[in-house]
Design an enzyme around this catalytic site. Structure first.
Site, PDB file in Angstrom:
ATOM      1  N   HIS A   1      -6.775   1.889  -7.927  1.00  0.00           N
ATOM      2  CA  HIS A   1      -6.730   2.411  -9.298  1.00  0.00           C
ATOM      3  C   HIS A   1      -6.619   3.927  -9.299  1.00  0.00           C
ATOM      4  O   HIS A   1      -5.908   4.515 -10.121  1.00  0.00           O
ATOM      5  CB  HIS A   1      -7.980   1.964 -10.067  1.00  0.00           C
TER       6      HIS A   1
ATOM      7  N   ASP B   1      -8.652   3.921 -17.609  1.00  0.00           N
ATOM      8  CA  ASP B   1      -8.204   2.719 -16.919  1.00  0.00           C
ATOM      9  C   ASP B   1      -8.494   1.492 -17.784  1.00  0.00           C
ATOM     10  O   ASP B   1      -9.601   1.370 -18.325  1.00  0.00           O
ATOM     11  CB  ASP B   1      -9.000   2.640 -15.601  1.00  0.00           C
TER      12      ASP B   1
HETATM   13  O1  LIG Z   1      -3.539   1.599   5.432  1.00  0.00           O
HETATM   14  C1  LIG Z   1      -3.364   1.776   4.220  1.00  0.00           C
HETATM   15  C2  LIG Z   1      -3.325   0.714   3.286  1.00  0.00           C
HETATM   16  C3  LIG Z   1      -3.144   1.013   1.952  1.00  0.00           C
HETATM   17  N1  LIG Z   1      -3.010   2.297   1.544  1.00  0.00           N
HETATM   18  C4  LIG Z   1      -2.830   2.617   0.101  1.00  0.00           C
HETATM   19  O2  LIG Z   1      -3.828   1.941  -0.646  1.00  0.00           O
HETATM   20  C5  LIG Z   1      -3.305   1.489  -1.871  1.00  0.00           C
HETATM   21  C6  LIG Z   1      -3.588   0.011  -1.954  1.00  0.00           C
HETATM   22  O3  LIG Z   1      -3.342  -0.442  -3.265  1.00  0.00           O
HETATM   23  P1  LIG Z   1      -2.872  -1.933  -3.554  1.00  0.00           P
HETATM   24  O4  LIG Z   1      -1.716  -2.286  -2.745  1.00  0.00           O
HETATM   25  O5  LIG Z   1      -2.695  -2.060  -5.031  1.00  0.00           O
HETATM   26  O6  LIG Z   1      -4.032  -2.841  -3.022  1.00  0.00           O
HETATM   27  P2  LIG Z   1      -5.624  -2.840  -3.302  1.00  0.00           P
HETATM   28  O7  LIG Z   1      -6.247  -1.686  -2.706  1.00  0.00           O
HETATM   29  O8  LIG Z   1      -6.047  -4.166  -2.803  1.00  0.00           O
HETATM   30  O9  LIG Z   1      -5.696  -2.774  -4.924  1.00  0.00           O
HETATM   31  C7  LIG Z   1      -6.471  -3.433  -5.902  1.00  0.00           C
HETATM   32  O10 LIG Z   1      -6.011  -2.845  -7.144  1.00  0.00           O
HETATM   33  C8  LIG Z   1      -4.642  -3.078  -7.476  1.00  0.00           C
HETATM   34  C9  LIG Z   1      -4.350  -2.364  -8.778  1.00  0.00           C
HETATM   35  O11 LIG Z   1      -5.177  -2.834  -9.793  1.00  0.00           O
HETATM   36  C10 LIG Z   1      -4.361  -4.581  -7.566  1.00  0.00           C
HETATM   37  O12 LIG Z   1      -2.990  -4.794  -7.843  1.00  0.00           O
HETATM   38  C11 LIG Z   1      -4.764  -5.248  -6.247  1.00  0.00           C
HETATM   39  O13 LIG Z   1      -4.528  -6.638  -6.294  1.00  0.00           O
HETATM   40  C12 LIG Z   1      -6.234  -4.953  -5.981  1.00  0.00           C
HETATM   41  O14 LIG Z   1      -6.662  -5.582  -4.784  1.00  0.00           O
HETATM   42  C13 LIG Z   1      -1.815   1.802  -1.863  1.00  0.00           C
HETATM   43  O15 LIG Z   1      -1.571   2.938  -2.654  1.00  0.00           O
HETATM   44  C14 LIG Z   1      -1.507   2.093  -0.401  1.00  0.00           C
HETATM   45  O16 LIG Z   1      -0.497   3.060  -0.215  1.00  0.00           O
HETATM   46  C15 LIG Z   1      -3.039   3.335   2.443  1.00  0.00           C
HETATM   47  O17 LIG Z   1      -2.899   4.498   2.071  1.00  0.00           O
HETATM   48  N2  LIG Z   1      -3.207   3.036   3.766  1.00  0.00           N
END
Ligand SMILES: O=c1ccn([C@@H]2O[C@H](COP(=O)(O)OP(=O)(O)O[C@H]3O[C@H](CO)[C@@H](O)[C@H](O)[C@H]3O)[C@@H](O)[C@H]2O)c(=O)[nH]1
Length: 458
Positions: free
Chosen positions: A22, A116
């Site tokens: 988020h 949010d």
């Molecule tokens: O090694 C890593 C892995 C991830 N990321 C970043 O972390 C974020 C991950 O976001 P997302 O892919 O949306 O996954 P989650 O962290 O699991 O996000 C939660 O929040 C999102 C937005 O509400 C939802 O869509 C997901 O299902 C929910 O699990 C992204 O910007 C990635 O670029 C990194 O920088 N490095």
């Protein structure tokens, strides 16, 4: 829109739910506003502000803190989602109100508030102060349309039929709906969060979605009948898209520290489109059986792979897996995902389809092998495969586990023995990459919407 025409910069206070998925998009939106002459300030929790900003000064965004009730340890300190949400919901409103009051009293009144969707009580607080407000959704329009229908009683749960048809969406099988809906009752506290997003939304002056119009235009048009909907995405650092904000390469905040050097030097020199990047985001946790199936699939596919396995998940890897695969693979606890996805060696992203990861891969033109886990991810995966046609889903068996043979088959299709389908997916990935850039680039739909929002504040 520069300073010379705009001596008093509007002050926009921006409040993401305190989790990586988020904060990333909402912080990035704040940077867009900043680049357009707005004074953008972020609200985060005491705990996260002490632990997580890689370099707040690099973003020039003021950071303000409120309490979620867990100043020492945040979410981990709470011990469970239920405990965290209940305490945050009871402590947060007063803490936010105190901050807004203090800003007003110290000569920094808030001209607009962006909150949010997960935090509808924040709108009630802003309204007490008469501040115009926008809700920001970090998940897709499609997913939010499902939640909206439930909130209005237009979709009864548990679902009486095996699929649903909603305006602007493809027909969705139960398994393609967000998990809180498909497995009704599975996470009641989170179910309440996603459905309550709509409890007071009619009071919001703007409704922002982190997409570009072309991505979900049918459902955007449908939602625009009720609210002042504005697509403002993709909110990805500018250097990966339109390159209009100098040095904007990083989200600026990491709950986990990326292992940048190890990843980038490992990727360096690998042939174009030869690496499978694997990550399940910041929250999802695979079972041991699923981890084993995936590990075996990676090993037997004999592809180069870069796998993000968070520290808390490492113990689930098969014995000696890292040593045995060290010629082909690299396992890290966290990586610089955007840098990785934009490296030409990466040819495919095996992803949980968190909405940020989905948008990042789409915007960087990387085909996806979708292995959704929960929440909005199954619906995103359906869109990846059937609506945008930029990836394929690896389907689980009746026990909910995706078997190694299934994963291997998908890796072949997308990476090692690219057939007709794989080629079509590559072509579509480039098409969507270009549309994403066009959306946020000067004069694009999202760019114009951001300008319209700012114009209202002047
Ligand atoms: O090694 C890593 C892995 C991830 N990321 C970043 O972390 C974020 C991950 O976001 P997302 O892919 O949306 O996954 P989650 O962290 O699991 O996000 C939660 O929040 C999102 C937005 O509400 C939802 O869509 C997901 O299902 C929910 O699990 C992204 O910007 C990635 O670029 C990194 O920088 N490095």
């Amino acid at each position: 829109m520069g300073d010379e025409n705009n001596p008093k910069k509007p002050h926009v206070l921006i409040f993401p739910y305190p989790a990586q998925g988020h904060i990333n998009p909402i912080l990035q939106f704040a940077k867009r506003l900043l680049s357009k002459g707005v004074k953008a300030a972020l609200v985060t929790t005491v705990f996260l502000s002490n632990s997580s900003f890689s370099d707040p000064s690099s973003t020039s965004i003021d950071i303000h803190t409120i309490s979620d009730g867990f100043d020492q340890g945040g979410y981990e300190q709470a011990g469970s989602s239920d405990a965290y949400l209940a305490t945050f919901w009871s402590v947060g409103p007063n803490s936010l109100a105190a901050l807004i009051k203090k800003l007003g009293e110290t000569g920094h009144p808030v001209d607009a508030f962006v909150y949010d969707g997960f935090l509808p009580w924040a709108l009630d607080v802003a309204k007490q102060f008469g501040i115009p407000s926008a809700v920001f959704f970090t998940q897709s329009c499609a997913v939010n349309s499902v939640y909206y229908h439930i909130s209005k009683g237009l979709l009864q749960l548990p679902l009486p039929v095996p699929h649903v048809s909603l305006p602007g969406l493809p027909p969705l099988q139960v398994s393609e709906l967000p998990s809180f809906v498909a497995l009704y009752g599975s996470y009641p506290a989170w179910f309440d969060v996603v459905v309550n997003q709509f409890s007071n939304i009619d009071g919001a002056d703007w409704v922002f979605f982190n997409i570009f119009y072309d991505l979900e235009k049918e459902v955007v048009d449908w939602m625009s009948r009720f609210w002042n909907v504005m697509t403002v995405g993709p909110t990805i650092p500018s250097m990966y898209l339109d390159k209009r904000i100098e040095n904007d390469k990083d989200y600026g905040m990491n709950l986990l520290k990326p292992n940048v050097d190890a990843c980038m030097s490992w990727l360096g020199g690998k042939p174009k489109d030869s690496v499978l990047y694997v990550s399940f985001g910041s929250f999802a946790s695979l079972g041991i059986e699923q981890t084993t199936e995936l590990a075996c699939a990676l090993k037997s596919s004999n592809v180069y792979f870069l796998w993000v396995v968070r520290e808390t998940e490492m113990a689930k890897l098969p014995y000696n897996f890292i040593e045995e695969t060290s010629e082909k693979g690299l396992v890290v606890a966290w990586c610089p995902q955007l840098e990785v996805l934009s490296n030409e060696a990466v040819g495919c992203f095996l992803t949980h389809c968190g909405f940020n990861s989905t948008l990042e891969a789409l915007s960087l033109g990387v085909p996806m092998l979708a292995m959704p886990q929960w929440t909005d991810q199954p619906t995103n995966a359906r869109h990846v495969e059937d609506v945008w046609r930029i990836g394929i889903r690896a389907h689980p068996n009746e026990k909910g586990v995706v078997r190694r043979e299934t994963i291997e088959r998908c890796i072949k299709e997308l990476l090692t023995e690219v057939g007709e389908k794989g080629k079509e997916i590559r072509k579509n990935s480039i098409k969507w990459k270009n549309l994403a850039k066009k959306g946020i680039d000067e004069g694009g739909n999202s760019d114009k919407n951001i300008d319209k929002f700012i114009a209202k504040l002047l």
